[in-house]
Write a protein that holds these residues in place. Structure first.
Motif, mmCIF file in Angstrom:
data_model
loop_
_atom_site.group_PDB
_atom_site.id
_atom_site.type_symbol
_atom_site.label_atom_id
_atom_site.label_comp_id
_atom_site.label_asym_id
_atom_site.label_seq_id
_atom_site.Cartn_x
_atom_site.Cartn_y
_atom_site.Cartn_z
ATOM 1 N N THR A 74 0.950 -1.051 -0.078
ATOM 2 C CA THR A 74 0.087 0.249 0.007
ATOM 3 C C THR A 74 0.710 1.360 -0.045
ATOM 4 O OG1 THR A 74 -0.107 -0.265 2.563
ATOM 5 C CG2 THR A 74 -1.821 -0.899 1.185
ATOM 6 N N SER A 127 0.745 5.574 -0.085
ATOM 7 C CA SER A 127 0.040 6.742 -0.307
ATOM 8 C C SER A 127 0.197 7.656 -1.470
ATOM 9 C CB SER A 127 0.568 7.799 0.721
ATOM 10 O OG SER A 127 -0.218 8.928 0.611
ATOM 11 N N HIS A 175 -6.452 5.103 -5.878
ATOM 12 C CA HIS A 175 -7.707 5.192 -5.243
ATOM 13 C C HIS A 175 -8.345 3.839 -4.659
ATOM 14 C CE1 HIS A 175 -8.201 9.442 -4.541
ATOM 15 N NE2 HIS A 175 -7.946 9.697 -5.781
ATOM 16 N N GLU A 198 -8.961 2.515 -1.944
ATOM 17 C CA GLU A 198 -10.139 2.587 -0.904
ATOM 18 C C GLU A 198 -11.249 2.705 -1.243
ATOM 19 O OE1 GLU A 198 -9.287 7.074 -1.816
ATOM 20 O OE2 GLU A 198 -8.035 5.285 -1.709
ATOM 21 N N ARG A 199 -11.745 3.024 -2.708
ATOM 22 C CA ARG A 199 -12.782 3.060 -3.168
ATOM 23 C C ARG A 199 -13.374 1.787 -3.581
ATOM 24 N NH1 ARG A 199 -12.458 8.606 -6.811
ATOM 25 N NH2 ARG A 199 -11.676 10.024 -5.374
ATOM 26 N N TYR A 227 -3.573 4.896 -2.175
ATOM 27 C CA TYR A 227 -4.640 5.236 -1.461
ATOM 28 C C TYR A 227 -4.524 6.705 -1.053
ATOM 29 C CZ TYR A 227 -1.746 5.094 2.759
ATOM 30 O OH TYR A 227 -0.455 5.397 3.781
ATOM 31 N N LEU A 286 -7.771 7.451 5.912
ATOM 32 C CA LEU A 286 -8.771 6.105 5.886
ATOM 33 C C LEU A 286 -9.694 5.849 6.773
ATOM 34 C CD1 LEU A 286 -6.065 3.645 4.285
ATOM 35 C CD2 LEU A 286 -7.870 5.056 2.861
ATOM 36 N N ALA A 323 -11.968 0.729 5.262
ATOM 37 C CA ALA A 323 -10.810 0.820 4.094
ATOM 38 C C ALA A 323 -9.735 0.480 4.537
ATOM 39 C CB ALA A 323 -10.784 2.189 3.598
ATOM 40 N N LYS A 324 -9.289 0.752 6.043
ATOM 41 C CA LYS A 324 -8.019 0.373 6.522
ATOM 42 C C LYS A 324 -7.800 -1.173 6.625
ATOM 43 C CE LYS A 324 -6.298 3.771 9.555
ATOM 44 N NZ LYS A 324 -6.796 4.391 10.889
ATOM 45 N N ARG A 380 -9.471 -3.219 4.880
ATOM 46 C CA ARG A 380 -9.714 -3.966 3.471
ATOM 47 C C ARG A 380 -8.173 -4.064 3.090
ATOM 48 N NH1 ARG A 380 -13.594 -0.448 0.441
ATOM 49 N NH2 ARG A 380 -15.363 -1.321 1.626
ATOM 50 N N LEU A 381 -7.621 -2.830 3.042
ATOM 51 C CA LEU A 381 -6.103 -2.886 2.427
ATOM 52 C C LEU A 381 -5.238 -3.930 3.261
ATOM 53 C CD1 LEU A 381 -5.733 0.871 1.639
ATOM 54 C CD2 LEU A 381 -6.702 -0.800 0.342
ATOM 55 N N GLU A 399 -21.509 1.735 3.100
ATOM 56 C CA GLU A 399 -20.430 1.344 2.362
ATOM 57 C C GLU A 399 -20.581 1.648 0.590
ATOM 58 O OE1 GLU A 399 -17.191 0.120 2.652
ATOM 59 O OE2 GLU A 399 -17.746 0.777 4.421
#
Length: 699
Positions: A461, A463, A566, A568-569, A595, A599, A603-604, A606-607, A631
Motif C-alpha cells: 500500500t 499513499s 484510489h 480505498e474506493r 490510497y 482512511l 478501508a484500512k 480492507r487494505l 459502504e
C-alpha cells in the motif's frame, strides 16, 4: 400475460413529472437498468439510505454549529455585492433570539427579492454555521412563507444519487410513483408476517420512502425486512421452479472414453492441480448420468477454470454432440477462444467464435456449420441465445461469470438442445451464504489451488502523496522489460467521471512514457478495446491505463505490475479480482494499492487483508463481514447480484427462511393455482422473475 393490476409499476418512468429523456438516461445508470427503459417500479425500489430531520426549531441563537435546523425569521434587508466583486449576495434576517445572514453565491437578485422579500416572515431550513459569533446559512434548502410551511417536508429521505441528477427531481418523481402503487393481495404466509410484525407490501414501500425516524429505514426495520424477504422469496421461488422444471425434463447420458481429453492433456505444458482433477471427475460423472447437469465451478483468480470447461466440452464432443461457451463480454469471449484454440487443434476439435460484430458472410458460414454439426464448440456472448442460432445437437453450455446470466438466460439456452447440461464458472470466490442465494439449484466444485508455476503476488500500500516515487519505480520496471496495468478509480457511480479520471491519468503518464502508454475504458467500441489490448499484449505499449473493464478474465501473461489508484474506493472482492490480472507468468509480480488518506476503519481493514493474503475464499468471507452499512459497495461491486433491497450481511437469516418457504409453497401448490399461489405470481412479476411463470402449465 402480466396481470393488468401491475401495469402502473411497469409504465415508463418518463410518465412521471420532471422525467424527460435526459433525466431518464441518468436514472438508467443510477438504477442499473441500462439494457431497457426505466420503469416506475425501478424508482420505487430505489430506497433512501438516510434521512434529513428538519423538525428542530431552536431559534437562531440556540442553533448548534453544523446542525440542520428550521428557523422562522423576519427578513430585514438584502445586501448585494458590487458588480466587480466575487463576494456573495447576503440577506439579513432575525428572530427574537438573534440575527442570521442567508448567503447566496451566483445569486439571481430578482428571484431572491420575490422569494424572501424585505419585511416579510419566512421559514428557512438548512445548515447553520457560526463565524465570529454570527450565524449564517449558505443556500438554505427550503425558503417558504407561513402558508407553504404546512406542506414543507420536515423529515426528508436522502437517496443514493448520480452526477447531474437533482435530489428534488428524484424525490418528486418517487412521490408521484407512490401514488400509483396498486393494492396487491398478500402473498406472505399470514401467521409468519404477523409474527414478524411486518406491514403489507404497499405500506412497507410507503414507510421506506416516507420515514418518520432514521430507524424506519434501518436494515432491521419491519418495512425493510418485509421488502428484503419479498425479494428473497421471489428469487428462491424462481430458482425452485427452474429446479423442478429441470428435473421434469429428461437429461441425456453422454459417455466418452477420454480420447480427446488425453490429447488435450498431452498438449499441456503443466500438470493439472488436484482441484482441477476432482472438478473434471465430478463433471464427467454428471455428464454420464441421464439427469441434467447443473454444476458451478468456483475457482479463485487464475485457478484454471477455462481448462476444466474445455475438458468438459471435449467429453460431449467425443460423445458426438456440440458445446457452447459463453462469456459476459466480447473481449472475454475472444480471449476464451484464444486460450482454448491451441488445445482444440491438438485434439482435432473445431471451435469458432460468434459475436454481434461478425460480418454477414462469416455469420452465415458459422450458422451453417453449427446446423450441420461441423462446428464442435461455439464461443460467444449472450448473443448465442438469439433466435436464428440453431445447433445440430447442443449438449453442454459452459457459462462464464454466472452472476451476469439470470434464470431467464438459463432457460433460453436449454431450448437450444435436447436435455442441455449446464456448467457455470465463476472467478469470484463466493461465501457459502451467497452460494445458497444465487446458486441454490447447483452442485458446486471448488478449485482451491493455483496451477503450478504461478508466481506469488507481493501487495503493497502506498499513499498517493508518493505518486512521483511510483512513477520512478515504473520507469525502472519498463527498462527491465516489464508490463504494467494502471487501474483508475471508481468515481461516484458515474461512468462518465470514471472515464475522465482514466483519460487524465493516461495524459499524465504519456507525458513521462510517451507512446508506451495506452488506454481502455467502457465507452470504447469492442474493436477499439481489442486494438488497445492487442497492442499491450504484443508489447507495442507497455502501460495499459484502464477503468475496471479489465476486472474479469483479461489475460496478459507477461504483465507483472498492477497499480490500483484510489484503492480505498474499491470493494475487497474487486481488488482481489484486479490483482489476479498479474502473477500469470514466470516472473514475480507486484500489486500497488494507491490510497488517499485519511482512511476510514473499513478501508484500512480492507487494505490490510489484501496485504496479508492471496486466498480468494478467505477474502470473500472477510468481504462479507466488513461490508457494513453506508459502504459504497452497490450490487455491481459486491457479490450480491440482482438484489435491490436485500443486504446479505443484514438479511442472511431471511434468505434461509425464504428458501424453505419456496420449497413448501411448490410442494403444496406446484402450479401456483391457489389464492396464495396467484398472489405469488404477482410477486414474481414485480421482482422481475416472471420467466419462471412461463414454466407453469397454466401460463
Amino acid at each position: 400475460m402480466r396481470p393488468p393490476l401491475l401495469d402502473p409499476l411497469f409504465a415508463a418512468a418518463t410518465d412521471l413529472p420532471g422525467i424527460g429523456p435526459k433525466v431518464e438516461k441518468l436514472l438508467k445508470g443510477l438504477l442499473g437498468v441500462s439494457e431497457r427503459d426505466t420503469r416506475i417500479g425501478d424508482l420505487l425500489f430505489h430506497l433512501p439510505h438516510s434521512i434529513i430531520d428538519r423538525r428542530r426549531q431552536p431559534g437562531i441563537a440556540n442553533a448548534p454549529e453544523g446542525a440542520i435546523v428550521t428557523l422562522k425569521v423576519h427578513v430585514d434587508r438584502h445586501q448585494s455585492a458590487p458588480a466587480s466583486s466575487r463576494a456573495p449576495y447576503k440577506v439579513l434576517a432575525h428572530d427574537e433570539t438573534g440575527e442570521i445572514q442567508l448567503v447566496f453565491f451566483h445569486a439571481r437578485r430578482d428571484w431572491l427579492e420575490r422569494t424572501i422579500p424585505v419585511g416579510e416572515t419566512r421559514y428557512v431550513s438548512g445548515k447553520v454555521e457560526w463565524f465570529n459569533g454570527r450565524a449564517q446559512m449558505v443556500h438554505p434548502d427550503h425558503m417558504v412563507d407561513e402558508d407553504d410551511f404546512a406542506t414543507m417536508p420536515l423529515v426528508e429521505p436522502v437517496y443514493p444519487m448520480t452526477a447531474g441528477l437533482s435530489p428534488k427531481t428524484l424525490q418528486k418523481a418517487i412521490g408521484a410513483a407512490l401514488t400509483l402503487l396498486p393494492d396487491v393481495p398478500e402473498w406472505l404466509d399470514e401467521a409468519h408476517a404477523a409474527r414478524e410484525h411486518w406491514p403489507d407490501f404497499k405500506s412497507a414501500l410507503e414507510t421506506a420512502h416516507r420515514p418518520d425516524e432514521p430507524g424506519d429505514i434501518a436494515p432491521t426495520a419491519p418495512a425493510i425486512c418485509r421488502l428484503a424477504y419479498d425479494e428473497f422469496l421471489a428469487s428462491q421461488l424462481a430458482l425452485a421452479m427452474v429446479r423442478a422444471h429441470m428435473r421434469t425434463t429428461a437429461g441425456v447420458a453422454r459417455t466418452s472414453n477420454g480420447r480427446l481429453k488425453q490429447k488435450i492433456l498431452a498438449a499441456l505444458p503443466f500438470q493439472l492441480t488436484p482441484g482441477q482433477v476432482q472438478a473434471i471427475a465430478d463433471i464427467e460423472g454428471d455428464l454420464s448420468k441421464p439427469e441434467r447437469m447443473l454444476r458451478l465451478v468456483q475457482g479463485d483468480v487464475g485457478a484454471g477454470k477455462t481448462l476444466v470447461g474445455l475438458i468438459a466440452m471435449a467429453h460431449v464432443v467425443e460423445a458426438g454432440s456440440q458445446a457452447a461457451m459463453m462469456a459476459p463480454t466480447e473481449l472475454l469471449a475472444r480471449q476464451h477462444l484464444r486460450s482454448i484454440e491451441p488445445f482444440c487443434e491438438a485434439a482435432g476439435i473445431k471451435a469458432r467464435l460468434l459475436t454481434g460484430k461478425a460480418k454477414p458472410a462469416e455469420r452465415r458460414e458459422i450458422l451453417e456449420g453449427l446446423l450441420s454439426g461441423e462446428i464442435d464448440i461455439l464461443v460467444g456472448t449472450h448473443a448465442l441465445f438469439q433466435a436464428g442460432i440453431e445447433f445440430h445437437d447442443l449438449a453442454l453450455a459452459v457459462v462464464d461469470e454466472q452472476h451476469r446470466f439470470g434464470v431467464h438466460q438459463r432457460l433460453a439456452l436449454q431450448s437450444k438442445g435436447r436435455g442441455v447440461d449446464v456448467l457455470v464458472m465463476t472467478a469470484t470466490p463466493i461465501p457459502r451464504t451467497l452460494v445458497l442465494t444465487y446458486f441454490g439449484d447447483m452442485e458446486v466444485s471448488q478449485l482451491p489451488d493455483k496451477p503450478a508455476g504461478r508466481q506469488p503476488i507481493e501487495t503493497r500500500t502506498v499513499s498517493l502523496d508518493r505518486l512521483s516515487d511510483v512513477v520512478d519505480g515504473l520507469r525502472r520496471a519498463l527498462n527491465d522489460g516489464q508490463k504494467v496495468y494502471w487501474v483508475c478509480p471508481l468515481v461516484e457511480e458515474s461512468e462518465v467521471l470514471d472515464i475522465t479520471a482514466a483519460e487524465e491519468r493516461h495524459a499524465t503518464l504519456a507525458q513521462v512514457f510517451g507512446n508506451a502508454v495506452s488506454l481502455v475504458h467502457g465507452r470504447m467500441s469492442a474493436a477499439e478495446k481489442d486494438a488497445a489490448m492487442d497492442a499491450f499484449k504484443r508489447g507495442e505499449t507497455r502501460i495499459l491505463v484502464a477503468t475496471t473493464v479489465i476486472e474479469v478474465g483479461v489475460d496478459v501473461s507477461d504483465a507483472t505490475i498492477i497499480v490500483i489508484e484510489h484503492a480505498e474506493r474499491f470493494g475487497l472482492a474487486q481488488l482481489h479480482q484486479l490483482r489476479g490480472r498479474v502473477g500469470r507468468g514466470e516472473r514475480a509480480s507486484t500489486c500497488l494499492l494507491l490510497y488517499k488518506g485519511p482512511l476510514g476503519e473499513t478501508a484500512k481493514a480492507r487494505l490490510a487483508i489484501m496485504r496479508e493474503t492471496n486466498d480468494g475464499f478467505l477474502i470473500a468471507e472477510e468481504d462479507l463481514r466488513l461490508r457494513g452499512e453506508g459502504e459504497i459497495l452497490g450490487t455491481r461491486q459486491s457479490g450480491m447480484p440482482g438484489f435491490r433491497i436485500a443486504q446479505i450481511e443484514a438479511h442472511a437469516a431471511l434468505m434461509e427462511t425464504a428458501r424453505a418457504d419456496a420449497r413448501l409453497i411448490l410442494a403444496n401448490d406446484p402450479e401456483l393455482e391457489g389464492p396464495r399461489g396467484k398472489a405469488l405470481r404477482l410477486l414474481l412479476y414485480i421482482f422481475g422473475r416472471d420467466e419462471a411463470i412461463r414454466l407453469l402449465r397454466a401460463g
